[in-house]
Design a protein around this motif. Structure first.
Motif, mmCIF file in Angstrom:
data_model
loop_
_atom_site.group_PDB
_atom_site.id
_atom_site.type_symbol
_atom_site.label_atom_id
_atom_site.label_comp_id
_atom_site.label_asym_id
_atom_site.label_seq_id
_atom_site.Cartn_x
_atom_site.Cartn_y
_atom_site.Cartn_z
ATOM 1 N N GLN A 12 3.868 15.183 51.714
ATOM 2 C CA GLN A 12 5.027 16.030 51.968
ATOM 3 C C GLN A 12 4.659 17.496 51.815
ATOM 4 O O GLN A 12 3.772 17.849 51.037
ATOM 5 C CB GLN A 12 6.157 15.692 50.999
ATOM 6 N N VAL A 13 5.349 18.322 52.564
ATOM 7 C CA VAL A 13 5.184 19.765 52.451
ATOM 8 C C VAL A 13 6.562 20.405 52.345
ATOM 9 O O VAL A 13 7.558 19.845 52.793
ATOM 10 C CB VAL A 13 4.426 20.353 53.666
ATOM 11 N N ARG A 14 6.594 21.555 51.755
ATOM 12 C CA ARG A 14 7.838 22.306 51.649
ATOM 13 C C ARG A 14 7.956 23.292 52.813
ATOM 14 O O ARG A 14 6.963 23.660 53.439
ATOM 15 C CB ARG A 14 7.900 23.064 50.317
ATOM 16 N N LYS A 15 9.165 23.718 53.054
ATOM 17 C CA LYS A 15 9.399 24.714 54.096
ATOM 18 C C LYS A 15 8.616 25.978 53.778
ATOM 19 O O LYS A 15 8.622 26.480 52.658
ATOM 20 C CB LYS A 15 10.899 25.029 54.186
ATOM 21 N N GLU A 19 -2.378 18.935 67.610
ATOM 22 C CA GLU A 19 -0.953 19.181 67.415
ATOM 23 C C GLU A 19 -0.565 18.767 65.998
ATOM 24 O O GLU A 19 -0.893 17.673 65.545
ATOM 25 C CB GLU A 19 -0.114 18.394 68.419
ATOM 26 N N ILE A 20 0.132 19.645 65.306
ATOM 27 C CA ILE A 20 0.578 19.397 63.930
ATOM 28 C C ILE A 20 2.098 19.433 63.909
ATOM 29 O O ILE A 20 2.715 20.340 64.463
ATOM 30 C CB ILE A 20 -0.004 20.455 62.974
ATOM 31 N N SER A 21 2.695 18.434 63.264
ATOM 32 C CA SER A 21 4.153 18.366 63.209
ATOM 33 C C SER A 21 4.604 18.062 61.788
ATOM 34 O O SER A 21 3.842 17.532 60.970
ATOM 35 C CB SER A 21 4.686 17.277 64.156
ATOM 36 N N VAL A 22 5.851 18.415 61.509
ATOM 37 C CA VAL A 22 6.491 18.082 60.231
ATOM 38 C C VAL A 22 7.803 17.383 60.548
ATOM 39 O O VAL A 22 8.668 17.945 61.218
ATOM 40 C CB VAL A 22 6.748 19.340 59.373
ATOM 41 N N SER A 23 7.936 16.161 60.071
ATOM 42 C CA SER A 23 9.135 15.363 60.348
ATOM 43 C C SER A 23 9.956 15.203 59.082
ATOM 44 O O SER A 23 9.412 15.007 57.995
ATOM 45 C CB SER A 23 8.737 13.984 60.891
ATOM 46 N N ASP A 24 11.288 15.316 59.237
ATOM 47 C CA ASP A 24 12.167 15.083 58.093
ATOM 48 C C ASP A 24 12.546 13.609 57.987
ATOM 49 O O ASP A 24 13.457 13.247 57.249
ATOM 50 C CB ASP A 24 13.427 15.954 58.179
ATOM 51 N N GLU A 25 11.837 12.756 58.731
ATOM 52 C CA GLU A 25 12.040 11.311 58.668
ATOM 53 C C GLU A 25 10.693 10.643 58.420
ATOM 54 O O GLU A 25 9.730 10.864 59.164
ATOM 55 C CB GLU A 25 12.658 10.796 59.967
ATOM 56 N N GLN A 82 8.191 24.662 59.298
ATOM 57 C CA GLN A 82 9.502 25.253 59.564
ATOM 58 C C GLN A 82 10.590 24.532 58.774
ATOM 59 O O GLN A 82 11.706 25.020 58.652
ATOM 60 C CB GLN A 82 9.800 25.183 61.056
ATOM 61 N N ARG A 83 10.234 23.368 58.231
ATOM 62 C CA ARG A 83 11.158 22.589 57.406
ATOM 63 C C ARG A 83 10.334 21.732 56.457
ATOM 64 O O ARG A 83 9.127 21.568 56.633
ATOM 65 C CB ARG A 83 12.036 21.695 58.285
ATOM 66 N N GLY A 84 10.987 21.205 55.441
ATOM 67 C CA GLY A 84 10.304 20.287 54.545
ATOM 68 C C GLY A 84 10.205 18.906 55.166
ATOM 69 O O GLY A 84 11.056 18.508 55.965
ATOM 70 N N GLY A 85 9.157 18.158 54.817
ATOM 71 C CA GLY A 85 9.019 16.815 55.350
ATOM 72 C C GLY A 85 7.598 16.322 55.269
ATOM 73 O O GLY A 85 6.773 16.825 54.500
ATOM 74 N N VAL A 86 7.293 15.307 56.070
ATOM 75 C CA VAL A 86 5.955 14.707 56.093
ATOM 76 C C VAL A 86 5.159 15.319 57.238
ATOM 77 O O VAL A 86 5.644 15.446 58.356
ATOM 78 C CB VAL A 86 6.042 13.170 56.231
ATOM 79 N N VAL A 87 3.914 15.732 56.935
ATOM 80 C CA VAL A 87 3.082 16.430 57.922
ATOM 81 C C VAL A 87 2.102 15.447 58.547
ATOM 82 O O VAL A 87 1.571 14.558 57.882
ATOM 83 C CB VAL A 87 2.335 17.607 57.258
ATOM 84 N N SER A 88 1.859 15.618 59.866
ATOM 85 C CA SER A 88 0.957 14.736 60.601
ATOM 86 C C SER A 88 0.133 15.551 61.587
ATOM 87 O O SER A 88 0.601 16.547 62.140
ATOM 88 C CB SER A 88 1.742 13.660 61.367
ATOM 89 N N LEU A 89 -1.112 15.092 61.798
ATOM 90 C CA LEU A 89 -1.996 15.694 62.803
ATOM 91 C C LEU A 89 -2.115 14.730 63.969
ATOM 92 O O LEU A 89 -2.443 13.553 63.789
ATOM 93 C CB LEU A 89 -3.376 15.962 62.202
ATOM 94 N N HIS A 90 -1.834 15.211 65.184
ATOM 95 C CA HIS A 90 -1.845 14.377 66.380
ATOM 96 C C HIS A 90 -2.985 14.776 67.305
ATOM 97 O O HIS A 90 -3.729 15.726 67.044
ATOM 98 C CB HIS A 90 -0.498 14.507 67.113
#
Length: 537
Positions: A184-187, A252-258, A240-248
């Motif tokens: 998890q990462v914070r905003k 491409e790097i994304s942060v999902s709140d789910e 840009q938001r808190g959530g789980v971070v993933s590398l695609h």
């Protein structure tokens, strides 16, 4: 003196080949660009570096054109000949006469052929000496090679594939349920940083021409959902938001709140703690825990586990076990069925089939209207009302149905007791203390100390405020009494098909035991008593 091509002379072809091989083996810089990747110091940062891959343009810069040129004027009959390699980095000279030659003669030949840079005076002196080589080429000038660029590097500030970690309790026992595999990462957290590609150093040919250094290969960081660049150059990517971070794929790097768990919550995942929504596509096994600030959706069955949900909870498979599990929910709760479990919910609870030997407490309504629609055993306490098809069973299983209760409000009402008796006692004690001080000061003409004078002023103020306190407490009690009365008046317990003997229905704090099996019923509070308004009609 003219330029020649040594490969046109069969006698010299083999000598050129030997010279080239010797030159490559003896060049200390020969391996500098072997991989096509420039060396660079590694930063001492807690991150992962991903470097751009090399392409064909970043090959060894000496691979092509490092030997003598392929086509030079045939000048085998000349006593001195000069040649320049195809890449312009080396100049060769051949002396064909078996005698000493002046250095100036070689230099003049170089100048006539435009060779002005990197001239090796030592090599020329050795070549022109009596013992100098004759009949095969000698390097007499060297240019500066153009440098290969530094490839761009992406620094990741998170693990690409986080591994489970083992935690230990105070006794030193390993807790394999706390594996911590969620990243998890914070905003606002820094996710990735790019070090741009750089151009290599420029070079110079033996004819004095400048050559540009090669540019290192670039890479691009792609901002996926929930991320943004902190700068306009696309060098620093933040959450840009808190959530789980993933590398695609494609950086491409994304942060999902789910957070999605494809299988079960078990030792492979450990306990789940996530700031956002959680989806479990499998089951939640006994002894494990899910804590989420958002919604929780579980596709399978929940056993004797703990669920702490900050949003709405949905358990599609049911909640079963030996009574050791519990679900605490801030939003609504939707469960297929409940068996030997506990649910505490701030809002409405919807159970699709049945509730068996379970305890449910909710701040809204409890609906068990589909499938069997039965509540058997345990305690069902819904503040606003309960709806079901069947209550209890033929074996007269003790089942408690409660509505119209707000324990927090009732407790506050109990603590805010009628202040009148206590205030009478307080006023008597204050008045007694005041009378003593007044008598000493005015009747006995005693001089009161500073503390006694301040105490007398304080007692006067307290006496003046007692009536105001009593009035305020009375208003609070009146408001709470109204809320309790309204809650009890609107509360209901509705049974659409049958209620069996052994069931106890409670509205507010008034219970009623069902001593006879009854059909469709709806229990409400009327004139301080519980009535079955269906049978009454």
């Amino acid at each position: 003196m003219s330029m020649f091509h040594p490969h046109n002379d069969p006698e010299l072809r083999r000598l050129y080949q030997v010279t080239q091989e010797s030159e490559a083996m003896g060049d200390p810089d020969a391996s500098e660009f072997d991989t096509g990747r420039a060396e660079h110091p590694q930063e001492s940062l807690d991150h992962i570096e991903v470097e751009a891959l090399d392409d064909a343009d970043n090959r060894d810069l000496d691979e092509e054109g490092s030997g003598p040129p392929e086509s030079i004027d045939d000048a085998t009959n000349q006593p001195i000949s000069v040649a320049v390699s195809d890449n312009g980095l080396q100049a060769y000279a051949i002396i064909r006469v078996n005698r000493r030659v002046a250095n100036s003669t070689i230099k003049k030949a170089l100048e006539e052929n435009g060779i002005i840079y990197g001239i090796d005076e030592g090599a020329i002196t050795e070549l022109c000496s009596d013992e100098g080589p004759r009949g095969f080429p000698t390097i007499v000038a060297k240019g500066d090679k153009q440098g290969a660029g530094t490839n761009a590097v992406m620094h990741l500030y998170f693990e690409r594939a986080p591994k489970p970690t083992i935690t230990y309790d105070e006794q030193g026992q390993a807790d394999y349920k706390e594996s911590g595999v969620i990243q998890q990462v914070r905003k606002g957290a820094l996710l990735a940083k790019k070090t741009p590609a750089e151009r290599g150093k420029s070079g110079t040919t033996v004819t004095g021409e400048k050559t540009s250094g090669r540019m290192g290969r670039d890479l691009k960081i792609v901002a996926g959902a929930g991320t943004k660049f902190e700068d306009s150059e696309g060098l620093r990517l933040i959450a840009q938001r808190g959530g789980v971070v993933s590398l695609h794929k494609g950086n491409e790097i994304s942060v999902s709140d789910e957070y999605i768990i494809e299988g079960d919550v078990d030792f492979s995942t450990g306990n789940i703690k996530f700031d956002g929504a959680v989806v479990v596509r499998g089951n939640v096994l006994s002894g494990f825990k899910i804590v989420a600030t958002g919604d929780i959706e579980i596709k399978g069955v929940v056993e004797d586990a703990e669920i702490h949900c900050g949003g709405n909870l949905q358990i599609r498979g049911g909640f079963i076990g030996k009574g050791k599990g519990i679900a605490r929910v801030c939003g609504e709760t939707h469960i297929r069925f409940l068996e030997n479990q506990n649910v505490i919910c701030n809002n409405d609870v919807y159970v699709a089939e049945e509730i068996v030997f379970s305890n449910v407490t909710c701040g809204g309504e409890l609906m068990v209207k589909f499938g069997k629609g039965t509540i058997i055993g345990g305690v069902a306490n819904a503040r606003r009302g309960i709806q079901m098809k069947v209550a209890g069973n033929l074996h007269h299983q003790k089942t408690s149905l409660i509505s119209g209760q707000n324990k927090s409000l009732t407790e506050r009402y109990r603590l805010a007791v009628d202040p009148a008796p206590a205030l009478v006692i307080m006023k008597d004690r204050i008045q007694t203390a005041l009378d003593s001080l007044v008598k000493r000061k005015y009747s006995d003409n005693e001089e009161l100390t500073k503390e006694e004078s301040e105490a007398m002023d304080y007692l006067y103020k307290q006496m003046a405020g007692i009536d105001g306190w009593a009035e305020e407490i009375g208003k609070i009690r009146e408001k709470m009494d109204h809320e309790i009365t309204k809650l009890e008046a609107n509360a209901y317990i509705r049974i659409e098909q049958r209620v069996y003997e052994g069931v106890t229905v409670t509205i507010g704090n008034r219970p009623r035991v069902i001593d006879k099996e009854t059909g469709r019923s709806e229990f409400r509070l009327a004139d301080g008593e519980i009535d079955n308004i269906v049978t009454k009609k």
